[in-house]
Design a protein around this motif. Structure first.
Motif, PDB file in Angstrom:
ATOM      1  N   MET A   1     -14.872  -1.241 -11.344  1.00 45.46           N
ATOM      2  CA  MET A   1     -14.315  -0.744 -10.093  1.00 45.46           C
ATOM      3  C   MET A   1     -13.320   0.373 -10.389  1.00 45.46           C
ATOM      4  O   MET A   1     -12.442   0.221 -11.229  1.00 45.46           O
ATOM      5  N   SER A   2     -13.437   1.488  -9.682  1.00 44.16           N
ATOM      6  CA  SER A   2     -12.540   2.613  -9.936  1.00 44.16           C
ATOM      7  C   SER A   2     -12.106   3.285  -8.646  1.00 44.16           C
ATOM      8  O   SER A   2     -11.859   4.479  -8.626  1.00 44.16           O
ATOM      9  N   GLU A   3     -12.024   2.528  -7.549  1.00 39.61           N
ATOM     10  CA  GLU A   3     -11.686   3.121  -6.260  1.00 39.61           C
ATOM     11  C   GLU A   3     -10.273   3.679  -6.230  1.00 39.61           C
ATOM     12  O   GLU A   3      -9.952   4.514  -5.378  1.00 39.61           O
ATOM     13  N   PHE A   4      -9.408   3.244  -7.161  1.00 47.54           N
ATOM     14  CA  PHE A   4      -8.040   3.723  -7.202  1.00 47.54           C
ATOM     15  C   PHE A   4      -7.805   4.735  -8.326  1.00 47.54           C
ATOM     16  O   PHE A   4      -6.648   5.038  -8.647  1.00 47.54           O
ATOM     17  N   GLU A   5      -8.872   5.228  -8.894  1.00 41.17           N
ATOM     18  CA  GLU A   5      -8.760   6.193  -9.988  1.00 41.17           C
ATOM     19  C   GLU A   5      -7.937   7.398  -9.553  1.00 41.17           C
ATOM     20  O   GLU A   5      -8.154   7.989  -8.494  1.00 41.17           O
ATOM     21  N   GLY A   6      -6.933   7.750 -10.376  1.00 42.56           N
ATOM     22  CA  GLY A   6      -6.089   8.903 -10.101  1.00 42.56           C
ATOM     23  C   GLY A   6      -4.929   8.631  -9.174  1.00 42.56           C
ATOM     24  O   GLY A   6      -4.103   9.529  -8.939  1.00 42.56           O
ATOM     25  N   LEU A   7      -4.820   7.406  -8.647  1.00 39.92           N
ATOM     26  CA  LEU A   7      -3.738   7.060  -7.728  1.00 39.92           C
ATOM     27  C   LEU A   7      -2.654   6.266  -8.455  1.00 39.92           C
ATOM     28  O   LEU A   7      -2.911   5.585  -9.449  1.00 39.92           O
ATOM     29  N   VAL A   8      -1.443   6.355  -7.923  1.00 41.42           N
ATOM     30  CA  VAL A   8      -0.296   5.643  -8.494  1.00 41.42           C
ATOM     31  C   VAL A   8       0.159   4.580  -7.506  1.00 41.42           C
ATOM     32  O   VAL A   8       0.463   4.881  -6.339  1.00 41.42           O
ATOM     33  N   ALA A   9       0.192   3.332  -7.954  1.00 39.84           N
ATOM     34  CA  ALA A   9       0.606   2.210  -7.125  1.00 39.84           C
ATOM     35  C   ALA A   9       1.901   1.616  -7.650  1.00 39.84           C
ATOM     36  O   ALA A   9       2.061   1.402  -8.855  1.00 39.84           O
ATOM     37  N   VAL A  10       2.807   1.332  -6.739  1.00 38.70           N
ATOM     38  CA  VAL A  10       4.067   0.665  -7.052  1.00 38.70           C
ATOM     39  C   VAL A  10       3.996  -0.752  -6.504  1.00 38.70           C
ATOM     40  O   VAL A  10       3.714  -0.950  -5.316  1.00 38.70           O
ATOM     41  N   VAL A  11       4.252  -1.746  -7.354  1.00 37.48           N
ATOM     42  CA  VAL A  11       4.228  -3.146  -6.946  1.00 37.48           C
ATOM     43  C   VAL A  11       5.605  -3.743  -7.178  1.00 37.48           C
ATOM     44  O   VAL A  11       6.047  -3.858  -8.323  1.00 37.48           O
ATOM     45  N   THR A  12       6.295  -4.108  -6.108  1.00 34.71           N
ATOM     46  CA  THR A  12       7.600  -4.755  -6.278  1.00 34.71           C
ATOM     47  C   THR A  12       7.393  -6.248  -6.510  1.00 34.71           C
ATOM     48  O   THR A  12       6.433  -6.845  -6.027  1.00 34.71           O
ATOM     49  N   GLY A  13       8.306  -6.838  -7.261  1.00 34.70           N
ATOM     50  CA  GLY A  13       8.151  -8.245  -7.609  1.00 34.70           C
ATOM     51  C   GLY A  13       6.885  -8.481  -8.391  1.00 34.70           C
ATOM     52  O   GLY A  13       6.230  -9.526  -8.269  1.00 34.70           O
ATOM     53  N   GLY A  14       6.530  -7.522  -9.236  1.00 38.27           N
ATOM     54  CA  GLY A  14       5.245  -7.559  -9.915  1.00 38.27           C
ATOM     55  C   GLY A  14       5.231  -8.225 -11.273  1.00 38.27           C
ATOM     56  O   GLY A  14       4.217  -8.153 -11.977  1.00 38.27           O
ATOM     57  N   ALA A  15       6.312  -8.880 -11.657  1.00 30.02           N
ATOM     58  CA  ALA A  15       6.380  -9.464 -12.994  1.00 30.02           C
ATOM     59  C   ALA A  15       5.698 -10.820 -13.093  1.00 30.02           C
ATOM     60  O   ALA A  15       5.374 -11.272 -14.193  1.00 30.02           O
ATOM     61  N   SER A  16       5.483 -11.497 -11.960  1.00 34.05           N
ATOM     62  CA  SER A  16       4.876 -12.829 -12.018  1.00 34.05           C
ATOM     63  C   SER A  16       4.204 -13.152 -10.695  1.00 34.05           C
ATOM     64  O   SER A  16       4.335 -12.412  -9.715  1.00 34.05           O
ATOM     65  N   GLY A  17       3.488 -14.266 -10.673  1.00 31.86           N
ATOM     66  CA  GLY A  17       2.922 -14.776  -9.443  1.00 31.86           C
ATOM     67  C   GLY A  17       1.978 -13.819  -8.739  1.00 31.86           C
ATOM     68  O   GLY A  17       1.127 -13.171  -9.357  1.00 31.86           O
ATOM     69  N   ILE A  18       2.136 -13.720  -7.413  1.00 31.96           N
ATOM     70  CA  ILE A  18       1.282 -12.855  -6.608  1.00 31.96           C
ATOM     71  C   ILE A  18       1.398 -11.407  -7.068  1.00 31.96           C
ATOM     72  O   ILE A  18       0.401 -10.690  -7.177  1.00 31.96           O
ATOM     73  N   GLY A  19       2.622 -10.951  -7.329  1.00 30.79           N
ATOM     74  CA  GLY A  19       2.833  -9.569  -7.739  1.00 30.79           C
ATOM     75  C   GLY A  19       2.109  -9.216  -9.015  1.00 30.79           C
ATOM     76  O   GLY A  19       1.529  -8.127  -9.143  1.00 30.79           O
ATOM     77  N   ALA A  20       2.110 -10.126  -9.976  1.00 27.19           N
ATOM     78  CA  ALA A  20       1.409  -9.879 -11.237  1.00 27.19           C
ATOM     79  C   ALA A  20      -0.091  -9.796 -11.015  1.00 27.19           C
ATOM     80  O   ALA A  20      -0.779  -8.964 -11.626  1.00 27.19           O
ATOM     81  N   ALA A  21      -0.631 -10.644 -10.137  1.00 28.61           N
ATOM     82  CA  ALA A  21      -2.059 -10.591  -9.833  1.00 28.61           C
ATOM     83  C   ALA A  21      -2.421  -9.275  -9.147  1.00 28.61           C
ATOM     84  O   ALA A  21      -3.477  -8.688  -9.415  1.00 28.61           O
ATOM     85  N   ILE A  22      -1.544  -8.804  -8.269  1.00 27.87           N
ATOM     86  CA  ILE A  22      -1.783  -7.527  -7.597  1.00 27.87           C
ATOM     87  C   ILE A  22      -1.759  -6.377  -8.603  1.00 27.87           C
ATOM     88  O   ILE A  22      -2.623  -5.486  -8.578  1.00 27.87           O
ATOM     89  N   ALA A  23      -0.774  -6.388  -9.489  1.00 28.31           N
ATOM     90  CA  ALA A  23      -0.685  -5.332 -10.501  1.00 28.31           C
ATOM     91  C   ALA A  23      -1.939  -5.295 -11.362  1.00 28.31           C
ATOM     92  O   ALA A  23      -2.476  -4.218 -11.653  1.00 28.31           O
ATOM     93  N   ARG A  24      -2.433  -6.463 -11.761  1.00 28.64           N
ATOM     94  CA  ARG A  24      -3.655  -6.520 -12.571  1.00 28.64           C
ATOM     95  C   ARG A  24      -4.842  -5.966 -11.793  1.00 28.64           C
ATOM     96  O   ARG A  24      -5.664  -5.222 -12.348  1.00 28.64           O
ATOM     97  N   ARG A  25      -4.946  -6.323 -10.529  1.00 27.17           N
ATOM     98  CA  ARG A  25      -6.084  -5.872  -9.713  1.00 27.17           C
ATOM     99  C   ARG A  25      -6.097  -4.349  -9.593  1.00 27.17           C
ATOM    100  O   ARG A  25      -7.141  -3.711  -9.745  1.00 27.17           O
TER     101      ARG A  25
END
Length: 251
Positions: A1-25
């Motif tokens: 999957m590469s739908e976000f190729e070239g884009l920059v995403a900021v994830v707050t609270g991304g060190a664990s839990g839901i945030g970490a799963a979002i960052a990985r995705r």
């Protein structure tokens, strides 16, 4: 999957839990990902993410973190507002100081991040914000008054910000998770008189009979943030195993 190729995403609270799963995705889908978290150090980064210590309760910290992301990548396209804290009890359970503390993090914290990132979002052709609300914004659950007030505010704020910035090409949506199997829930269960019985009760409360997986929430977030969802704004997705909408007959 590469739908976000070239884009920059900021994830707050991304060190664990839901945030970490979002960052990985987002990373696995091609995005450059910056993780903002109160308990993260740049030295902790594994190379997949740009780790930025940030306190969403402090405007100077948020401004500095967003500036650091923009300097590193030259752009910001996606904001995922996931950072937040929980609160338990009925309307008598929390004093004014606790109300102000939780509100400052869960509601004003999201506004701070969007406000700081807005100049960069305005320059993006794929600008998107996804705020993490909760099923309690739509379903009254016991002993969650303060938390519910903040998450209801997040849902309402999401729609208002979407209306303000739709003509600038910025989409703003929300995800409403049910009870998710995260370290935070694990800590709550460990403090319960009977952790096994409490977990069973939480699982039974959701019609599909289990806790929500963080990756399932991340999937909903990715759908809303994706450039492929360009006509989706001012709305929300509930990821709760049917808790809010379904009324099942007893067996």
């Amino acid at each position: 999957m590469s739908e976000f190729e070239g884009l920059v995403a900021v994830v707050t609270g991304g060190a664990s839990g839901i945030g970490a799963a979002i960052a990985r995705r987002f990373h696995d889908s091609g995005a450059s990902v910056a993780v903002l978290d109160l308990s993260i150090d740049a030295d902790d980064a594994d190379g997949a993410y740009f780790a930025v210590p940030a306190d969403v309760a402090d405007d100077a910290s948020v401004q500095a973190a967003i500036a650091a992301v923009a300097e590193r990548f030259g752009r910001i396209d996606i904001i995922i507002n996931n950072a937040g804290v929980g609160a338990q009890g009925d309307v008598t359970a929390n004093d004014d100081d606790e109300w102000m503390r939780v509100w400052n993090i869960n509601v004003v914290g999201m506004a701070r991040v969007i406000r700081a990132a807005l100049p960069f979002l305005c320059e993006s052709s794929a600008a998107s914000v996804v705020n993490l609300s909760s099923v309690v914004a739509d379903a009254g659950l016991p002993q969650r008054v303060l938390y519910t007030a903040t998450k209801g505010a997040v849902l309402a704020m999401t729609r208002a910000i979407a209306a303000d910035h739709i003509r600038e090409g910025i989409r703003v949506n929300a995800v409403l998770p049910g009870t998710v199997d995260t370290p935070w829930i694990g800590r709550l269960l460990s403090n319960a008189p009977d952790p096994v019985a409490e977990r069973a009760a939480l699982q039974a409360r959701q019609p599909h009979g289990r806790l929500v997986k963080p990756e399932e929430v991340a999937g909903a977030v990715a759908f809303l943030a994706s450039p492929l969802s360009g006509s989706t704004t001012g709305t929300s997705i509930t990821v709760d195993g049917g808790l809010q909408a379904l009324r099942l007959r007893s067996q």
